[in-house]
Write an enzyme that holds these catalytic residues in place. Structure first.
Site, PDB file in Angstrom:
ATOM      1  N   ALA A 141       1.801  -9.164  18.616  1.00 11.87           N
ATOM      2  CA  ALA A 141       2.863  -9.486  17.640  1.00 11.87           C
ATOM      3  C   ALA A 141       4.213  -9.754  18.314  1.00 11.87           C
ATOM      4  CB  ALA A 141       2.993  -8.328  16.653  1.00 11.87           C
TER       5      ALA A 141
ATOM      6  N   CYS B 141       4.630  13.302  -8.094  1.00  9.90           N
ATOM      7  CA  CYS B 141       3.800  14.322  -8.743  1.00  9.90           C
ATOM      8  C   CYS B 141       3.128  13.672  -9.948  1.00  9.90           C
ATOM      9  CB  CYS B 141       4.668  15.498  -9.191  1.00  9.90           C
ATOM     10  SG  CYS B 141       3.725  16.696 -10.147  1.00  9.90           S
TER      11      CYS B 141
ATOM     12  N   HIS C 198       0.818  -1.218   0.000  1.00 14.26           N
ATOM     13  CA  HIS C 198       0.000   0.000   0.000  1.00 14.26           C
ATOM     14  C   HIS C 198       0.844   1.258   0.000  1.00 14.26           C
ATOM     15  CE1 HIS C 198      -3.542  -2.535   1.746  1.00 14.26           C
ATOM     16  NE2 HIS C 198      -3.348  -2.741   0.450  1.00 14.26           N
TER      17      HIS C 198
ATOM     18  N   CYS D 229       5.253  20.446  -6.056  1.00 15.10           N
ATOM     19  CA  CYS D 229       6.319  19.760  -6.800  1.00 15.10           C
ATOM     20  C   CYS D 229       7.427  20.756  -7.181  1.00 15.10           C
ATOM     21  CB  CYS D 229       5.703  19.156  -8.075  1.00 15.10           C
ATOM     22  SG  CYS D 229       6.929  18.510  -9.216  1.00 15.10           S
TER      23      CYS D 229
HETATM   24  C1  BV8 Z   1      -8.039  -1.875  -5.480  1.00 16.63           C
HETATM   25  C2  BV8 Z   1      -3.812   3.315   2.636  1.00 16.63           C
HETATM   26  C3  BV8 Z   1      -8.434  -2.115  -7.787  1.00 16.63           C
HETATM   27  C4  BV8 Z   1      -2.870   3.782   3.629  1.00 16.63           C
HETATM   28  C5  BV8 Z   1      -5.530   1.714   2.694  1.00 16.63           C
HETATM   29  C6  BV8 Z   1     -15.188  -0.067  -4.395  1.00 16.63           C
HETATM   30  C7  BV8 Z   1     -14.388   0.834  -5.096  1.00 16.63           C
HETATM   31  C8  BV8 Z   1     -13.017   0.684  -5.180  1.00 16.63           C
HETATM   32  C9  BV8 Z   1     -12.425  -0.401  -4.577  1.00 16.63           C
HETATM   33  C10 BV8 Z   1     -13.214  -1.267  -3.867  1.00 16.63           C
HETATM   34  C11 BV8 Z   1     -14.585  -1.139  -3.778  1.00 16.63           C
HETATM   35  N1  BV8 Z   1     -15.050  -2.156  -3.021  1.00 16.63           N
HETATM   36  C12 BV8 Z   1     -14.018  -2.939  -2.623  1.00 16.63           C
HETATM   37  C13 BV8 Z   1     -12.916  -2.417  -3.132  1.00 16.63           C
HETATM   38  C14 BV8 Z   1     -11.609  -2.883  -2.953  1.00 16.63           C
HETATM   39  C15 BV8 Z   1     -10.981  -2.047  -1.833  1.00 16.63           C
HETATM   40  C16 BV8 Z   1     -11.311  -2.732  -0.537  1.00 16.63           C
HETATM   41  O1  BV8 Z   1     -10.728  -3.741  -0.239  1.00 16.63           O
HETATM   42  N2  BV8 Z   1     -12.282  -2.199   0.228  1.00 16.63           N
HETATM   43  C17 BV8 Z   1     -12.673  -2.917   1.447  1.00 16.63           C
HETATM   44  C18 BV8 Z   1     -12.630  -2.009   2.646  1.00 16.63           C
HETATM   45  C19 BV8 Z   1     -14.044  -3.538   1.197  1.00 16.63           C
HETATM   46  N3  BV8 Z   1      -9.569  -2.090  -2.116  1.00 16.63           N
HETATM   47  C20 BV8 Z   1      -8.993  -1.094  -2.804  1.00 16.63           C
HETATM   48  O2  BV8 Z   1      -9.530  -0.057  -3.135  1.00 16.63           O
HETATM   49  C21 BV8 Z   1      -7.557  -1.378  -3.176  1.00 16.63           C
HETATM   50  N4  BV8 Z   1      -7.383  -1.133  -4.577  1.00 16.63           N
HETATM   51  O3  BV8 Z   1      -8.824  -2.753  -5.202  1.00 16.63           O
HETATM   52  O4  BV8 Z   1      -7.696  -1.510  -6.772  1.00 16.63           O
HETATM   53  C22 BV8 Z   1      -9.665  -1.274  -7.966  1.00 16.63           C
HETATM   54  C23 BV8 Z   1      -9.529   0.052  -8.334  1.00 16.63           C
HETATM   55  C24 BV8 Z   1     -10.685   0.803  -8.573  1.00 16.63           C
HETATM   56  C25 BV8 Z   1     -11.937   0.218  -8.413  1.00 16.63           C
HETATM   57  C26 BV8 Z   1     -12.056  -1.117  -7.978  1.00 16.63           C
HETATM   58  C27 BV8 Z   1     -10.916  -1.848  -7.760  1.00 16.63           C
HETATM   59  C28 BV8 Z   1      -6.640  -0.462  -2.385  1.00 16.63           C
HETATM   60  C29 BV8 Z   1      -6.603  -0.940  -0.945  1.00 16.63           C
HETATM   61  C30 BV8 Z   1      -5.596  -0.103  -0.156  1.00 16.63           C
HETATM   62  C31 BV8 Z   1      -6.347   0.936   0.588  1.00 16.63           C
HETATM   63  N5  BV8 Z   1      -5.422   1.670   1.400  1.00 16.63           N
HETATM   64  N6  BV8 Z   1      -4.905   2.639   3.327  1.00 16.63           N
HETATM   65  C32 BV8 Z   1      -3.497   4.803   4.517  1.00 16.63           C
HETATM   66  O5  BV8 Z   1      -4.152   5.726   4.041  1.00 16.63           O
HETATM   67  O6  BV8 Z   1      -3.294   4.640   5.694  1.00 16.63           O
HETATM   68  S1  BV8 Z   1      -6.488   0.643   3.575  1.00 16.63           S
HETATM   69  C33 BV8 Z   1      -5.910   0.382   5.121  1.00 16.63           C
HETATM   70  O7  BV8 Z   1      -6.402  -0.921   5.490  1.00 16.63           O
HETATM   71  C34 BV8 Z   1      -4.417   0.276   5.252  1.00 16.63           C
HETATM   72  O8  BV8 Z   1      -3.740   0.255   4.010  1.00 16.63           O
HETATM   73  C35 BV8 Z   1      -4.220  -1.057   5.889  1.00 16.63           C
HETATM   74  O9  BV8 Z   1      -3.015  -1.545   5.504  1.00 16.63           O
HETATM   75  C36 BV8 Z   1      -5.358  -1.824   5.360  1.00 16.63           C
HETATM   76  C37 BV8 Z   1      -5.661  -3.064   6.122  1.00 16.63           C
HETATM   77  O10 BV8 Z   1      -5.826  -2.710   7.505  1.00 16.63           O
HETATM   78  P1  BV8 Z   1      -5.015  -3.596   8.584  1.00 16.63           P
HETATM   79  O11 BV8 Z   1      -3.570  -3.430   8.308  1.00 16.63           O
HETATM   80  O12 BV8 Z   1      -5.552  -4.966   8.583  1.00 16.63           O
HETATM   81  O13 BV8 Z   1      -5.337  -2.826   9.925  1.00 16.63           O
HETATM   82  P2  BV8 Z   1      -6.673  -2.876  10.803  1.00 16.63           P
HETATM   83  O14 BV8 Z   1      -6.645  -1.703  11.705  1.00 16.63           O
HETATM   84  O15 BV8 Z   1      -7.859  -3.082   9.910  1.00 16.63           O
HETATM   85  O16 BV8 Z   1      -6.523  -4.214  11.672  1.00 16.63           O
HETATM   86  C38 BV8 Z   1      -5.494  -4.300  12.638  1.00 16.63           C
HETATM   87  C39 BV8 Z   1      -5.511  -5.715  13.185  1.00 16.63           C
HETATM   88  O17 BV8 Z   1      -4.424  -5.856  14.113  1.00 16.63           O
HETATM   89  C40 BV8 Z   1      -6.774  -6.070  13.945  1.00 16.63           C
HETATM   90  O18 BV8 Z   1      -7.271  -7.317  13.470  1.00 16.63           O
HETATM   91  C41 BV8 Z   1      -6.311  -6.185  15.416  1.00 16.63           C
HETATM   92  O19 BV8 Z   1      -7.012  -7.235  16.085  1.00 16.63           O
HETATM   93  C42 BV8 Z   1      -4.868  -6.547  15.253  1.00 16.63           C
HETATM   94  N7  BV8 Z   1      -3.996  -6.103  16.354  1.00 16.63           N
HETATM   95  C43 BV8 Z   1      -4.143  -5.020  17.163  1.00 16.63           C
HETATM   96  N8  BV8 Z   1      -3.089  -4.954  18.017  1.00 16.63           N
HETATM   97  C44 BV8 Z   1      -2.266  -5.999  17.728  1.00 16.63           C
HETATM   98  C45 BV8 Z   1      -2.847  -6.736  16.671  1.00 16.63           C
HETATM   99  N9  BV8 Z   1      -2.258  -7.836  16.150  1.00 16.63           N
HETATM  100  C46 BV8 Z   1      -1.097  -8.232  16.693  1.00 16.63           C
HETATM  101  N10 BV8 Z   1      -0.479  -7.583  17.690  1.00 16.63           N
HETATM  102  C47 BV8 Z   1      -1.029  -6.466  18.238  1.00 16.63           C
HETATM  103  N11 BV8 Z   1      -0.406  -5.847  19.247  1.00 16.63           N
END
Ligand code: BV8
Length: 240
Positions: free
Chosen positions: A225, A122, A114, A141
């Site tokens: 972790a 840019c 990501h 830029c």
């Molecule tokens: C794509 C960027 C093709 C960084 C992020 C409609 C239109 C467009 C796309 C979609 C759509 N419907 C679905 C999609 C696909 C979409 C998607 O998946 N949506 C989901 C929500 C349904 N995906 C995309 O858009 C991707 N691109 O598909 O391109 C496309 C293009 C156009 C049209 C269609 C398709 C791009 C996805 C990347 C998005 N970027 N953020 C930023 O801004 O910060 S998302 C964000 O979530 C971050 O990137 C992050 O990496 C990602 C996943 O989150 P996690 O890392 O899992 O973190 P989270 O907080 O959720 O969970 C933490 C976990 O840790 C928990 O389970 C917790 O229990 C655990 N935890 C807590 N403490 C600890 C622990 N574990 C261990 N130890 C601990 N101490």
């Protein structure tokens, strides 16, 4: 109990999400204290918002640069970096995180699905750079004067094709995949571990909570972790 210590495997992929950096103080996205609970990513972290209000998007990303810039790699990041030093060709990190903490801990083979908070580009003229200053003193830029864009894959952005192909190859050739700290709700990242599963690798999920994809993992470590990685990387000493 399956022996899932890294030293018992040839080729290991650590697949990490925000929970990997939680113990460093970096907010996760969902769940308690999640950043998407405080901010709506559609207004501050997507291409449409950037085109509509680039200054507000930069205000949000400079806030994140300052916040994340103060965080240090935790014992889990350091354990993975030590494992790579002990097995230079056998360890890859595939991360959804944009914080750069794996690299700051010393990991070299890091694939950022990501993008990165520290990368800049840019879209008007193709200029690119990496800059760790927080906040970024200049958001235009230097080549053409348009707004710089954070080098992050936002919702709706395509992932980088070369990165995805490399990651798919690593997933298809590893014999141990350890997923750490991801809620497995964001695609296509969430489904990549299925490639390793199909290849017959041993899959381990490190997460205090269950996820929608927990059933694809043979081993579940319901702990933080750092605790899991101390166990998984036990007995792996870097040479020299
Ligand atoms: C794509 C960027 C093709 C960084 C992020 C409609 C239109 C467009 C796309 C979609 C759509 N419907 C679905 C999609 C696909 C979409 C998607 O998946 N949506 C989901 C929500 C349904 N995906 C995309 O858009 C991707 N691109 O598909 O391109 C496309 C293009 C156009 C049209 C269609 C398709 C791009 C996805 C990347 C998005 N970027 N953020 C930023 O801004 O910060 S998302 C964000 O979530 C971050 O990137 C992050 O990496 C990602 C996943 O989150 P996690 O890392 O899992 O973190 P989270 O907080 O959720 O969970 C933490 C976990 O840790 C928990 O389970 C917790 O229990 C655990 N935890 C807590 N403490 C600890 C622990 N574990 C261990 N130890 C601990 N101490």
């Amino acid at each position: 109990m399956v022996d899932v210590r890294v030293r018992s495997f040839e080729s290991v992929v650590f697949f990490t999400g925000a929970g990997m950096s939680a113990e460093s103080g970096v907010p996760t996205y969902r769940g308690k204290g999640g950043i998407w609970k405080e901010y709506d990513h559609e207004s501050c972290a997507c291409q449409t918002a950037f085109e509509r209000e680039p200054e507000y998007v930069w205000e949000f990303h400079n806030y994140r640069r300052e916040l994340v810039g103060k965080c240090e790699p935790n014992e889990g990041h350091l354990a993975i970096a030590r494992a790579e030093r002990a097995r230079p060709a056998g360890i890859d990190v595939v991360t959804q995180n944009i914080d750069g903490l794996h690299q700051r801990a010393g990991s070299q083979r890091v694939h950022e699905l990501h993008g990165s908070l520290w990368k800049l580009r840019c879209d008007a003229c193709g200029w690119r750079d990496e800059d760790h200053r927080a906040p970024l003193p200049e958001i235009h830029c230097p080549e053409c004067g348009a707004y710089k864009r954070p080098g992050i894959v936002w919702f709706g952005d395509n992932l980088d094709g070369t990165t995805v192909r490399t990651v798919m190859e690593r997933m298809a050739s590893c014999d141990l995949l350890v997923s750490i700290g991801t809620s497995a709700v964001v695609y296509p990242a969430a489904e990549l571990p299925l490639i390793a599963r199909r290849r017959g690798a041993v899959l381990v999920e490190v997460n205090p909570e269950e996820t929608p994809l927990s059933e694809i993992y043979q081993v579940h470590m319901r702990c933080p972790a750092t605790e899991a990685l101390a166990e998984l990387c036990e007995g792996l000493e870097a040479p020299g």
